[in-house]
Design an enzyme around this catalytic site. Structure first.
Site, short mmCIF file in Angstrom:
data_model
loop_
_atom_site.label_atom_id
_atom_site.label_comp_id
_atom_site.label_asym_id
_atom_site.label_seq_id
_atom_site.Cartn_x
_atom_site.Cartn_y
_atom_site.Cartn_z
N CYS A 33 -7.62 28.79 10.29
CA CYS A 33 -7.56 28.57 11.69
C CYS A 33 -8.56 27.61 12.13
CB CYS A 33 -7.79 30.09 12.40
SG CYS A 33 -6.52 31.17 12.36
N GLU A 84 -2.95 23.97 7.66
CA GLU A 84 -1.87 24.93 6.88
C GLU A 84 -1.59 24.61 5.44
OE1 GLU A 84 1.42 25.34 9.63
OE2 GLU A 84 0.25 26.20 11.09
N GLU A 143 -10.93 27.67 14.27
CA GLU A 143 -12.06 28.35 14.70
C GLU A 143 -13.04 28.30 13.49
OE1 GLU A 143 -9.18 29.22 15.66
OE2 GLU A 143 -9.06 30.26 17.41
N CYS A 159 -7.57 34.66 16.83
CA CYS A 159 -6.75 35.93 16.03
C CYS A 159 -8.16 36.61 15.83
CB CYS A 159 -6.35 35.19 14.70
SG CYS A 159 -7.34 34.76 13.40
N ASN A 182 -6.54 23.57 12.77
CA ASN A 182 -6.11 24.63 11.84
C ASN A 182 -5.38 23.80 10.63
OD1 ASN A 182 -4.29 23.81 13.91
ND2 ASN A 182 -2.78 24.95 13.13
N CYS A 211 -10.72 35.27 13.34
CA CYS A 211 -11.63 34.24 13.74
C CYS A 211 -12.83 35.23 14.72
CB CYS A 211 -10.75 33.55 14.65
SG CYS A 211 -10.07 32.19 13.40
N1 THU Z 1 -4.29 29.48 14.67
C1 THU Z 1 -5.63 29.10 14.76
O1 THU Z 1 -5.98 27.84 14.36
N2 THU Z 1 -6.32 29.69 15.53
C2 THU Z 1 -5.90 30.98 16.27
O2 THU Z 1 -6.98 31.34 16.88
C3 THU Z 1 -4.82 31.24 15.92
C4 THU Z 1 -3.95 30.66 15.12
C5 THU Z 1 -3.41 28.64 13.63
C6 THU Z 1 -3.06 29.36 12.46
C7 THU Z 1 -1.86 28.55 12.12
O3 THU Z 1 -2.07 27.46 11.59
C8 THU Z 1 -1.22 28.62 13.40
O4 THU Z 1 -1.90 28.66 14.54
C9 THU Z 1 -0.03 29.43 13.88
O5 THU Z 1 -0.60 30.75 13.68
#
Ligand code: THU
Length: 164
Positions: free
Chosen positions: A73, A64, A75, A112, A62, A115
């Site tokens: 994310c 940010e 994925e 999520c 991920n 994704c």
């Molecule tokens: N996140 C992912 O990378 N994948 C997921 O399936 C759920 C959430 C990340 C997004 C954000 O950077 C952090 O996790 C918190 O939500």
């Protein structure tokens, strides 16, 4: 009126050693990617790895951003990169792992909704279901198709193609 039920099958593994060698390799790649996540805001690091039909393993984490919705994310970073590099190569399996300050999270990480939508489209695009390993510290869940992660999904049916 009639009722209908949708059920999904999940294989649950207590130990990594129960997985195949390829699956363990994929898990290691996801775990290494997880450590490279850029998550200064949530401090929740996610790593994903996809084994492709050509034998390549693509991984991502991920990413940010100070403008929160601009992040992405693990994925989607992984699948978009894989599909951008190898637009004609199907995904064979995928592993996802997440960690917080206390280490790898206990229960397997669940992707999520956005994704899941992208994971499904990758499957539809290559007409090939792929295994998804959701990794937790206490167990690993294996799901046989991203369709199982997104029942009643939007698959674009009815989108107008070549409209006048
Ligand atoms: N996140 C992912 O990378 N994948 C997921 O399936 C759920 C959430 C990340 C997004 C954000 O950077 C952090 O996790 C918190 O939500």
């Amino acid at each position: 009126m009639k009722n209908t039920t949708i059920s999904i099958q999940i294989e649950v593994y207590d130990k990594q050693s129960e997985l195949t060698n390829n699956e363990q390799k994929l898990l290691t790649a996801a775990s290494e990617a997880c450590q490279k996540a850029y998550a200064p805001y949530s401090e929740f690091k996610v790593g994903a790895a996809a084994l492709l039909d050509n034998g390549e393993i693509i991984s991502g984490s991920n990413q940010e951003n100070a403008a929160y919705p601009s992040g992405l994310c693990a994925e989607r970073v992984t699948l978009f990169y894989a599909n951008a590099q190898y637009p004609n190569t199907a995904v064979v399996s995928m592993a996802i792992i997440a960690m917080n300050k206390n280490g790898v999270i206990e229960t397997p990480v669940a992707p999520c909704g956005a994704c899941r939508q992208v994971m499904l489209q990758t499957e539809l695009r290559f007409k090939k279901a792929y295994d998804i390993l959701l990794v937790g510290n206490s167990s690993i869940q294996k799901i046989k198709s991203s369709k199982d992660l997104l029942p009643l999904s939007f698959i674009g049916e009815g989108l107008l193609k070549g409209k006048k």
